[in-house]
Scaffold this motif. Structure first.
Motif, PDB file in Angstrom:
ATOM      1  N   GLY A   1       0.680  -1.468  -0.094  1.00 45.69           N
ATOM      2  CA  GLY A   1      -0.013   0.036   0.451  1.00 45.69           C
ATOM      3  C   GLY A   1       0.978   1.157  -0.183  1.00 45.69           C
ATOM      4  O   GLY A   1       0.535   2.169  -0.492  1.00 45.69           O
ATOM      5  N   VAL A   2       1.748   1.220   1.270  1.00 41.63           N
ATOM      6  CA  VAL A   2       2.794   2.116   0.373  1.00 41.63           C
ATOM      7  C   VAL A   2       3.229   2.852  -0.599  1.00 41.63           C
ATOM      8  O   VAL A   2       3.309   3.671  -0.957  1.00 41.63           O
ATOM      9  CB  VAL A   2       3.926   2.272   1.443  1.00 41.63           C
ATOM     10  CG1 VAL A   2       4.752   3.058   1.583  1.00 41.63           C
ATOM     11  CG2 VAL A   2       3.442   2.250   3.163  1.00 41.63           C
ATOM     12  N   LEU A   3       3.873   1.708  -1.317  1.00 36.79           N
ATOM     13  CA  LEU A   3       4.395   1.464  -2.729  1.00 36.79           C
ATOM     14  C   LEU A   3       3.543   2.281  -3.994  1.00 36.79           C
ATOM     15  O   LEU A   3       3.741   2.951  -4.512  1.00 36.79           O
ATOM     16  CB  LEU A   3       5.134   0.085  -2.835  1.00 36.79           C
ATOM     17  CG  LEU A   3       6.397  -0.607  -1.858  1.00 36.79           C
ATOM     18  CD1 LEU A   3       6.531  -1.847  -2.589  1.00 36.79           C
ATOM     19  CD2 LEU A   3       7.715   0.816  -2.221  1.00 36.79           C
ATOM     20  N   ALA A   4       2.095   1.890  -3.568  1.00 34.49           N
ATOM     21  CA  ALA A   4       0.901   2.101  -4.616  1.00 34.49           C
ATOM     22  C   ALA A   4       0.596   3.833  -4.063  1.00 34.49           C
ATOM     23  O   ALA A   4       0.388   4.333  -5.354  1.00 34.49           O
ATOM     24  CB  ALA A   4      -0.311   0.954  -3.697  1.00 34.49           C
ATOM     25  N   GLU A   5       1.074   4.304  -3.038  1.00 34.19           N
ATOM     26  CA  GLU A   5       0.928   5.684  -2.880  1.00 34.19           C
ATOM     27  C   GLU A   5       2.208   6.444  -3.715  1.00 34.19           C
ATOM     28  O   GLU A   5       1.593   7.380  -3.625  1.00 34.19           O
ATOM     29  CB  GLU A   5       0.459   5.970  -1.115  1.00 34.19           C
ATOM     30  CG  GLU A   5       0.589   7.128  -0.887  1.00 34.19           C
ATOM     31  CD  GLU A   5      -0.657   8.025  -1.154  1.00 34.19           C
ATOM     32  OE1 GLU A   5      -0.299   9.287  -1.235  1.00 34.19           O
ATOM     33  OE2 GLU A   5      -1.795   7.114  -1.902  1.00 34.19           O
ATOM     34  N   LEU A   6       2.973   6.068  -3.358  1.00 32.60           N
ATOM     35  CA  LEU A   6       4.441   6.654  -4.116  1.00 32.60           C
ATOM     36  C   LEU A   6       4.621   6.424  -4.731  1.00 32.60           C
ATOM     37  O   LEU A   6       5.030   7.734  -5.579  1.00 32.60           O
ATOM     38  CB  LEU A   6       5.402   5.760  -3.405  1.00 32.60           C
ATOM     39  CG  LEU A   6       6.202   5.972  -1.751  1.00 32.60           C
ATOM     40  CD1 LEU A   6       6.793   4.895  -1.599  1.00 32.60           C
ATOM     41  CD2 LEU A   6       6.232   7.195  -1.544  1.00 32.60           C
ATOM     42  N   ARG A   7       4.084   5.412  -5.648  1.00 35.54           N
ATOM     43  CA  ARG A   7       3.889   5.649  -6.962  1.00 35.54           C
ATOM     44  C   ARG A   7       2.202   7.015  -7.518  1.00 35.54           C
ATOM     45  O   ARG A   7       2.484   7.822  -8.723  1.00 35.54           O
ATOM     46  CB  ARG A   7       3.022   4.310  -7.973  1.00 35.54           C
ATOM     47  CG  ARG A   7       4.137   3.265  -7.866  1.00 35.54           C
ATOM     48  CD  ARG A   7       4.228   1.950  -8.677  1.00 35.54           C
ATOM     49  NE  ARG A   7       5.242   1.343  -8.793  1.00 35.54           N
ATOM     50  CZ  ARG A   7       4.487  -0.122  -7.622  1.00 35.54           C
ATOM     51  NH1 ARG A   7       4.066   0.107  -6.459  1.00 35.54           N
ATOM     52  NH2 ARG A   7       6.025  -0.241  -8.002  1.00 35.54           N
ATOM     53  N   ARG A   8       1.340   7.040  -6.679  1.00 32.42           N
ATOM     54  CA  ARG A   8      -0.039   8.131  -6.901  1.00 32.42           C
ATOM     55  C   ARG A   8       0.648   9.320  -6.944  1.00 32.42           C
ATOM     56  O   ARG A   8       0.363  10.577  -7.461  1.00 32.42           O
ATOM     57  CB  ARG A   8      -0.782   7.841  -5.809  1.00 32.42           C
ATOM     58  CG  ARG A   8      -2.390   8.375  -6.328  1.00 32.42           C
ATOM     59  CD  ARG A   8      -3.472   8.605  -5.159  1.00 32.42           C
ATOM     60  NE  ARG A   8      -2.577   9.038  -3.890  1.00 32.42           N
ATOM     61  CZ  ARG A   8      -2.814  10.623  -3.764  1.00 32.42           C
ATOM     62  NH1 ARG A   8      -2.465  11.091  -4.646  1.00 32.42           N
ATOM     63  NH2 ARG A   8      -2.392  11.305  -2.287  1.00 32.42           N
TER      64      ARG A   8
END
Length: 584
Positions: free
Chosen positions: A535-542
């Motif tokens: 979830g952290v990696l997904a938010e960083l991509r966002r």
């Protein structure tokens, strides 16, 4: 306690402590063993910066074992050869080999052991061999063609029987063992005192038989380098004789009750302090350790600090007081927004206008100036993490704390086996640190004869409430002051113990230009071990970060020792099953 990037070095250092030596004796002995145990990561022709705490002096000191550019190394000389960057391999990239002088200076001023005693373990391993790590075999295999086609002296040293040594086999370097034996013999014959012998060894290295072999090899031979062309060297006997290691004051920054100490801005060390200065204005505790907010803020602070490294650092008058001032960092802090920056944004400390080098275009070596296209460069740079995420290795590190409370953090590097052709009389090659100079006038890191390259080597030391606490560091080139910062923040904000902080999921930015040939950059790229929450990696991509996930145990090679009340503590990197911490 001893912690290092190789178990043989840690065992060697611990053996010195067990036999009555102090931290400085142990670090020197371990440092020379690292040259044998990790020859793909450092060598006798390299360099070493050291941070140390002396109980006798009650202070932190920096030992600079970084050699300087030759007197003949001018921008004009390289441009006459058709080069616009210094090659990443070969003789043109050599600076004065400073590691020997740095180790000897620390041993003489703060140590107690003799030259013969500290060199004995390294001589033994060079003579009888060390186990070949998978990474040693892989490194030699990657340059096998170069050695066979262009560097026969290296093939003779590193391809026993004409073959790449198999992982798990033994690899010896009897020529290097003989070099060190001769140093000991000449030093012992020259003086009956410890100090006299150390001075004699330095003289033999920088003015005697070692310097003569280096100068002859540089002047009388020529080799294909990463430019694709054949070049001789510029290093002379006068260059070696005119250089000596120095002791300097550290640069410091106070952060949450801790005083972090680094080298001067002739290295990249102060970028650690600049990141702290930026982060001091954020509440990392409230964000949550390794949350998306936390990782984003740390990564964006790194981009700003490293942009200043590119514009301001070098062996010159660097405006560090302005770069670390609260007014400057309050202004810079406002540049950190909700999204990932894709720009390289140096600041204007004290109103000075920044000037950046003319970087190669973002991308791979095919875009880089100085590559002729005659063949693909092999053995170039110091890439801890390749573009595909594969860990390759680059440098070593060792930390020591003794029963007296003395502490050492040292990062030896350079002169690795793939950097330059082996000097057959000596059993080692020259380093390639001059690739960090720019062949453009008027920059802090411009090539100038007699100056130090703006190195990436960056040992760390921290005091807690004014008392010596933590010696730590990592290999990693441009990543050193990101990985070591992450480790430090894991202890301070994550409340992790030393080993937990070493083991914690690691990340780093590749946004800014590399310090190594061919000097490319990858704006917006953020590497992260895939143990960071999805979830952290997904938010960083966002938020605009180009996240490249790496293996779960692939980034960082930290080690550390600490004084914590009545306890001594240590930790070492489990990645690669190579680092080791020991103590009693």
């Amino acid at each position: 306690m001893v912690a290092s990037t190789h178990w043989l070095a840690s065992a060697t250092g611990m053996g010195v402590l067990e036999r009555g030596g102090n931290a400085f004796d142990a670090a020197v002995a371990a440092g020379f063993v690292l040259q044998i145990a990790e020859p793909h990561l450092n060598g006798p022709g390299g360099e070493v910066p050291i941070l140390l705490w002396s109980e006798a002096d009650q202070k932190v000191s920096v030992v600079c074992g970084q050699g300087v550019a030759p007197a003949a190394a001018t921008i004009e000389r390289y441009t006459e050869l058709g080069l616009d960057v210094v090659p990443g391999t070969g003789l043109l990239a050599a600076t004065v080999p400073g590691a020997f002088g740095g180790w000897m200076l620390m041993l003489e001023r703060w140590g107690t052991w003799s030259l013969a005693d500290v060199l004995a373990p390294a001589i033994h391993y060079a003579e009888h061999g060390v186990p070949v790590l998978d990474r040693i075999a892989a490194t030699i295999e990657s340059v096998e063609g170069l050695f066979n086609d262009d560097w026969p002296t290296s093939a003779a040293t590193w391809l026993p029987g004409g073959n790449v040594p198999a992982p798990g086999s033994k690899l010896a370097n009897p020529v290097l063992a003989a070099t060190y034996r001769r140093l000991v013999a000449e030093a012992t014959a020259a003086s009956s005192t410890r100090e006299g012998q150390l001075n004699a060894a330095r003289k033999a290295w920088y003015e005697g038989f070692v310097a003569e072999a280096v100068a002859d090899f540089s002047a009388k031979t020529a080799w294909r380098d990463s430019s694709g062309e054949v070049h001789g060297g510029l290093l002379t006997g006068d260059d070696l004789a005119g250089w000596s290691a120095t002791v300097e004051e550290p640069l410091t920054y106070d952060y949450h009750g801790h005083t972090v100490c680094k080298t001067g801005a002739w290295g990249q060390g102060p970028v650690f302090l600049q990141q702290l200065a930026l982060l001091s204005g954020f509440d990392l505790d409230a964000m949550g350790y390794l949350s998306a907010d936390y990782v984003h803020t740390v990564a964006e602070a790194a981009k700003l600090a490293f942009a200043d490294r590119e514009a301001w650092y070098g062996d010159t008058d660097v405006p560090m007081s302005d770069l670390l001032s609260e007014a400057y960092n309050a202004e810079r802090r406002r540049l950190i927004g909700a999204g990932a920056s894709l720009e390289l944004r140096p600041g204007a400390p004290g109103g000075r206008a920044p000037r950046l080098p003319d970087f190669p275009k973002p991308g791979t070596a095919s875009n880089a100036p100085g590559v002729s296209g005659a063949r693909s460069p092999q053995g170039v740079g110091e890439p801890t993490v390749a573009r595909n995420g594969a860990v390759k290795g680059d440098t070593c590190h060792v930390d020591v704390v003794d029963r007296f409370g003395n502490m050492v953090s040292a990062t030896p590097s350079g002169g690795w086996l793939q950097s330059s052709p082996t000097i057959p009389e000596l059993g080692f090659c020259l380093g390639t640190r001059a690739q960090m100079f720019w062949l453009q006038d008027g920059l802090p890191a411009s090539l100038r004869p007699g100056t130090r390259p703006r190195t990436t080597l960056s040992p760390s030391f921290a005091l807690r409430e004014g008392r010596p606490w933590l010696a730590f560091g990592t290999p990693g080139g441009d990543q050193q002051d990101q990985w070591s910062l992450n480790f430090f923040l894991s202890v301070v904000h994550g409340k992790l113990n030393l080993q937990e902080a070493v083991d914690a999921p690691m990340f780093h930015s590749e946004h800014f230009p590399s310090s190594f040939f061919p000097r490319g950059s990858r704006p917006g790229v953020l590497h992260a071990e895939n143990r960071v929450e999805a979830g952290v990696l997904a938010e960083l991509r966002r938020r605009g970060h180009e996240v490249e996930e790496q293996g779960p145990w692939s980034l960082g090679r930290l080690s550390a020792v600490a004084r914590d009340g009545d306890f001594l503590k240590a930790a070492a990197n489990p990645r690669g099953a190579q680092g080791y911490a020991a103590g009693r």
